[in-house]
Enzyme design. Structure first.
Site, PDB file in Angstrom:
ATOM      1  N   ARG A 126     -15.503  18.745  81.131  1.00  0.00           N
ATOM      2  CA  ARG A 126     -15.114  19.843  80.247  1.00  0.00           C
ATOM      3  C   ARG A 126     -13.657  19.773  79.802  1.00  0.00           C
ATOM      4  O   ARG A 126     -12.796  19.333  80.556  1.00  0.00           O
ATOM      5  CB  ARG A 126     -15.366  21.192  80.946  1.00  0.00           C
ATOM      6  CG  ARG A 126     -16.833  21.463  81.209  1.00  0.00           C
ATOM      7  CD  ARG A 126     -17.040  22.698  82.082  1.00  0.00           C
ATOM      8  NE  ARG A 126     -18.464  23.005  82.210  1.00  0.00           N
ATOM      9  CZ  ARG A 126     -19.281  22.461  83.122  1.00  0.00           C
ATOM     10  NH1 ARG A 126     -18.779  21.580  84.000  1.00  0.00           N
ATOM     11  NH2 ARG A 126     -20.552  22.760  83.159  1.00  0.00           N
ATOM     12  N   HIS A 177     -18.773  17.085  77.758  1.00  0.00           N
ATOM     13  CA  HIS A 177     -19.334  15.736  77.596  1.00  0.00           C
ATOM     14  C   HIS A 177     -19.270  15.211  76.158  1.00  0.00           C
ATOM     15  O   HIS A 177     -20.214  14.602  75.658  1.00  0.00           O
ATOM     16  CB  HIS A 177     -20.768  15.698  78.099  1.00  0.00           C
ATOM     17  CG  HIS A 177     -20.907  15.889  79.575  1.00  0.00           C
ATOM     18  ND1 HIS A 177     -19.928  15.514  80.480  1.00  0.00           N
ATOM     19  CD2 HIS A 177     -21.917  16.428  80.327  1.00  0.00           C
ATOM     20  CE1 HIS A 177     -20.335  15.801  81.706  1.00  0.00           C
ATOM     21  NE2 HIS A 177     -21.518  16.359  81.648  1.00  0.00           N
ATOM     22  N   HIS A 234     -24.238   9.468  83.445  1.00  0.00           N
ATOM     23  CA  HIS A 234     -24.761  10.761  83.886  1.00  0.00           C
ATOM     24  C   HIS A 234     -26.183  10.659  84.445  1.00  0.00           C
ATOM     25  O   HIS A 234     -27.022  11.525  84.192  1.00  0.00           O
ATOM     26  CB  HIS A 234     -24.722  11.767  82.736  1.00  0.00           C
ATOM     27  CG  HIS A 234     -24.620  13.200  83.166  1.00  0.00           C
ATOM     28  ND1 HIS A 234     -25.677  13.888  83.729  1.00  0.00           N
ATOM     29  CD2 HIS A 234     -23.581  14.074  83.124  1.00  0.00           C
ATOM     30  CE1 HIS A 234     -25.301  15.133  83.993  1.00  0.00           C
ATOM     31  NE2 HIS A 234     -24.037  15.267  83.643  1.00  0.00           N
ATOM     32  N   SER A 235     -26.460   9.632  85.240  1.00  0.00           N
ATOM     33  CA  SER A 235     -27.779   9.553  85.870  1.00  0.00           C
ATOM     34  C   SER A 235     -27.900  10.573  86.996  1.00  0.00           C
ATOM     35  O   SER A 235     -26.954  10.816  87.745  1.00  0.00           O
ATOM     36  CB  SER A 235     -28.028   8.148  86.417  1.00  0.00           C
ATOM     37  OG  SER A 235     -28.345   7.243  85.388  1.00  0.00           O
ATOM     38  N   ASP A 290     -20.646  21.674  91.661  1.00  0.00           N
ATOM     39  CA  ASP A 290     -20.418  21.165  90.297  1.00  0.00           C
ATOM     40  C   ASP A 290     -18.912  21.057  90.105  1.00  0.00           C
ATOM     41  O   ASP A 290     -18.326  21.706  89.250  1.00  0.00           O
ATOM     42  CB  ASP A 290     -21.043  22.090  89.253  1.00  0.00           C
ATOM     43  CG  ASP A 290     -21.086  21.459  87.859  1.00  0.00           C
ATOM     44  OD1 ASP A 290     -20.737  20.268  87.738  1.00  0.00           O
ATOM     45  OD2 ASP A 290     -21.471  22.154  86.895  1.00  0.00           O
ATOM     46  N   GLU A 334     -20.701  11.485  89.136  1.00  0.00           N
ATOM     47  CA  GLU A 334     -20.112  11.002  87.893  1.00  0.00           C
ATOM     48  C   GLU A 334     -18.657  10.587  88.146  1.00  0.00           C
ATOM     49  O   GLU A 334     -17.790  11.430  88.312  1.00  0.00           O
ATOM     50  CB  GLU A 334     -20.168  12.097  86.820  1.00  0.00           C
ATOM     51  CG  GLU A 334     -21.553  12.669  86.592  1.00  0.00           C
ATOM     52  CD  GLU A 334     -21.495  14.075  86.018  1.00  0.00           C
ATOM     53  OE1 GLU A 334     -20.910  14.248  84.929  1.00  0.00           O
ATOM     54  OE2 GLU A 334     -22.021  15.003  86.679  1.00  0.00           O
TER      55      GLU A 334
END
Length: 386
Positions: A116, A141, A215-216, A287, A350
């Site tokens: 972000r 993103h 971003h898997s 997160d 990530e």
């Protein structure tokens, strides 16, 4: 003259046979190399663009499938402790779900800026840039039409010793509000020790900001109806970045010691995820960005799934990693193994620079200037523990 002509004919015939055999052998070598990267049709976008799928296979039989739309990893087959190969990355069952925005960013390359940026703006060299606002007041993103929605130029690397796919995308000056024409190249390589290596490069013709990532979502159980709360995670980080209500770092570096964010020793993801902690409430779970210990290429995280025996190690040269526990998965889409992708049916690690770095001078810089080359590497290595 007849004798000379006959001799010349024989000589030419011999040379032709030698030359033809040599050419045939060369072609065979190239074919053998390309056998490790198979190309097939994947789907057609609403605009009529044909998308290809590239399947990389190593000598052990491990496979990863990548499409040139968004550089998306659609499948990654890894063995369990009994040698059974199963897909361990979340993804859609229909191509159109990727092409229609990919709301969860399943498997995608992320750019220009992963994570972000506060208030969807930043100032660079005295000029303020407004970028796409696609996450409340913020940009996430790279914006709604970020790199995850672009069609990349893809080509298997023919002379590579290991199965390798090269992806290239040129982002125009002003795309999604970002300055500079940015040329990005990503190499996916599948090694013989079951590691997926991702190498990123980028160059610009005007000062800009760059923060690329992958971003898997992973679920090492191989069954996407299972939650990832039983996976045991270790992160090599003593600090993390607390966030505000819109998940923007507040600028403080906080010690993980004595908090649910302490993964310095391996523990189940679900152990503290429902703890009465303000940061967990803000994120709906994990997160957040962890500030990684050490520098250079090193192992920064390890995940172990006891039931399957699968182990995933993450190596990177980046300063941070965003651990995301799949808090916003909401059961709207079918899984590849039946059922729906429910909350916490996958996790992301990530590798990255910190969120909102362009607006926070104390964070490591993400600025890229003309003449400089952005280079970084991340590896996801799979093994088993019996």
């Amino acid at each position: 003259m007849k004798k000379i002509g006959g001799s010349l004919f024989i000589l030419l015939a011999v040379l032709c046979i030698f030359g033809c055999n040599k050419k045939e052998n060369n072609n065979k070598t190239n074919s053998d190399t390309m056998e490790n990267v198979q190309v097939s049709d994947y789907g057609v976008t609403a605009k009529g663009d044909s998308i290809k799928k590239y399947t990389l296979t190593n000598k052990n039989g491990m496979k990863v499938e990548i499409i040139n739309y968004g550089g998306i990893i659609t499948s990654l087959m890894a063995p369990d402790k009994n040698g059974k190969y199963q897909d361990v990355v979340l993804g859609f069952t229909k191509p159109e779900d990727y092409f229609n925005g990919n709301p969860y960013y399943f498997g995608a390359l992320i750019g220009r800026y992963g994570n972000r940026i506060a208030n969807a703006k930043f100032t660079l060299e005295g000029k303020t840039y407004d970028i796409d606002k696609n996450d409340g007041p913020n940009s996430l993103h790279g914006g709604k039409e970020g790199f995850h929605t672009k069609i990349w130029t893809a080509e298997p690397v023919k002379d590579a010793k290991l199965p390798t796919l090269k992806l290239t995308y040129v982002s125009a000056d002003g795309e999604e509000g970002y300055p500079g024409k940015l040329t990005t190249t990503v190499h996916y390589t599948l090694t013989d020790d079951n590691a997926l290596e991702i190498s990123y490069e980028a160059e610009t013709d005007k000062a800009t900001v760059v923060n690329l990532t992958q971003h898997s979502y992973f679920n090492l159980s191989g069954n996407f109806s299972n939650l990832i709360t039983d996976h045991e995670l270790q992160i090599n980080a003593d600090k993390f970045l607390p966030v505000n209500s819109t998940l923007i770092p507040v600028g403080e570096e906080k010690s993980v010691k004595g908090t649910p964010f302490d993964f310095t020793a391996a523990k189940a993801i679900g152990k503290d995820i429902t703890a009465q902690d303000e940061q967990l409430k803000l994120g709906g779970g994990y997160d957040h960005n962890w500030i990684l210990n050490g520098n250079g290429m090193r192992t920064i995280a390890t995940v172990y799934h006891p039931a399957s025996g699968r182990v995933m190690e993450v190596m990177t040269d980046q300063p941070g990693v965003q651990f995301y526990s799949g808090n916003f998965l909401d059961g709207k889409f079918d899984t590849k193994t039946g059922g729906k992708y429910e909350k916490r049916s996958g996790f992301c690690l990530e590798t990255q620079h910190y969120p909102d770095s362009p607006n926070q001078p104390a964070f490591p810089t993400t600025e890229l200037k003309p003449g400089q080359k952005y280079q970084t590497k991340t590896m996801y290595k799979f093994s088993v523990k019996k």
